[in-house]
Enzyme design. Structure first.
Site, PDB file in Angstrom:
ATOM      1  N   SER A 178       0.860  -1.183   0.000  1.00  0.00           N
ATOM      2  CA  SER A 178       0.000   0.000   0.000  1.00  0.00           C
ATOM      3  C   SER A 178       0.894   1.229   0.000  1.00  0.00           C
ATOM      4  O   SER A 178       2.061   1.158   0.407  1.00  0.00           O
ATOM      5  CB  SER A 178      -0.878   0.020   1.256  1.00  0.00           C
TER       6      SER A 178
ATOM      7  N   TYR B  38      -1.759  -1.157  10.758  1.00  0.00           N
ATOM      8  CA  TYR B  38      -2.086  -1.480   9.360  1.00  0.00           C
ATOM      9  C   TYR B  38      -0.901  -1.149   8.448  1.00  0.00           C
ATOM     10  O   TYR B  38      -0.491  -1.963   7.608  1.00  0.00           O
ATOM     11  CB  TYR B  38      -3.340  -0.729   8.912  1.00  0.00           C
TER      12      TYR B  38
END
Ligand SMILES: NC(=O)c1ccc[n+]([C@@H]2O[C@H](COP(=O)([O-])OP(=O)(O)OC[C@H]3O[C@@H](n4cnc5c(N)ncnc54)[C@H](OP(=O)(O)O)[C@@H]3O)[C@@H](O)[C@H]2O)c1
Length: 275
Positions: free
Chosen positions: A148, A161
């Protein structure tokens, strides 16, 4: 990028296994792969959604699709997926299952944070290990994992995360040279915000977001050619903004970004103890 129909690559066999196929990017991958002629094995927890997708791609593209309902946060379910696919000529693994949380880490309950490590990292490592061995035996294969934009620096209000995505990024960078000599391709797909089920589950608000449909086309075009692909205009624009900045400066920018994205407490950060 051209939307003309790409054919299935012989390098990646007849069948692709897609985790996280019940929603968002994984579902978009499944549809694109079926369009290219791959048979599919679809994995996630929501079996009804997987079955509907399997029916849709079978009737639209004439491919075979089967469903394995599994909670990839559970080691026994991961093992079940590996065992249930042992006899098939899977040549492509797309490990899109994953989720995030947002807000101050110490204000989150710990169970979902640990579950996130199990789903985003542990299951991905276990599946990659099993399928990389199979792909080496068949002399070729492809592995698509998901990093990401947040995986390239620490991110306040999404600390755990972002760390799971940094893990995947590092894992791919190390693994790709190891597997290249065996004809096995590995890539990290590192999008910016994508309009999917992700934001609702992570309790985030996304303003601008890419559509999931473009992610598979860019990722599959880059598989075997690049270590990392950042699909979509937004991720490329943010990459340009971050270019050359030290990690600390990028974390400062991401602090501001997450202030606007994280729901939860007013400021998204805890009150200091004793106040
Ligand atoms: N959306 C973004 O902005 C964005 C940006 C960068 C990276 N990513 C990454 O891209 C990947 C796909 O995300 P997305 O945007 O497509 O999210 P999404 O729309 O929420 O889809 C997530 C998928 O993961 C599955 N999943 C979640 N927990 C699972 C579990 N315990 N066991 C099995 N399957 C599970 C979900 O299926 P069930 O709920 O049916 O189990 C669903 O199919 C993730 O790794 C995410 O971190 C997303």
């Amino acid at each position: 990028m051209s939307k003309s129909v790409q054919k299935r690559s012989p390098r990646y066999g007849a069948t692709a296994l897609v985790t996280g196929a019940s929603d968002g990017i994984g579902e978009a991958f499944a549809r694109e792969l079926a369009r290219r002629g791959y048979n599919l094995i679809l994995v996630a927890r929501r079996e009804d959604r997987l079955r509907a997708l399997a029916d849709a791609v079978q009737s639209k593209y004439g491919v075979q699709a089967r469903v394995i309902a599994a909670d990839l946060g559970k080691a026994e379910d991961v093992e079940r997926v590996i065992a249930a696919t042992a006899a098939e000529d899977v040549g492509l693994l797309v490990a899109a299952a994953g989720f995030g949380t947002s807000g101050a880490f110490v204000e989150q309950p710990i169970e979902p944070e640990l579950d996130m490590i199990d789903v985003n990292c542990r299951a991905v490592v276990a599946l990659t290990h099993a399928f990389a061995r199979r792909f080496i035996r068949r002399g070729a294969g492809g592995i698509v994992l998901f990093g990401s934009l947040v995986g390239f620096q620490g991110v306040p209000r999404a600390a755990n995360y972002a760390a799971t995505k940094a893990f995947i990024q590092s894992f791919v960078e190390g693994l790709r040279p190891e597997l290249k000599q065996f004809g096995v391709d590995v890539i990290s797909v590192a999008p910016g915000p994508v309009a999917s089920g992700f934001a609702a589950r992570a309790n985030m608000v996304m303003g601008a977001a890419a559509k999931p449909g473009r992610i598979p086309r860019e990722a599959l075009a880059a598989l075997g050619r690049k270590t990392t692909v950042r699909p979509g205009f937004l991720s490329k624009a943010l990459e340009a903004l971050f270019f050359g900045l030290p990690r600390g400066a990028r974390t400062l920018i991401m602090t501001q970004v997450m202030k606007s994205m994280a729901r939860g407490t007013a400021e998204g950060m805890p009150s200091p103890p004793g106040r």
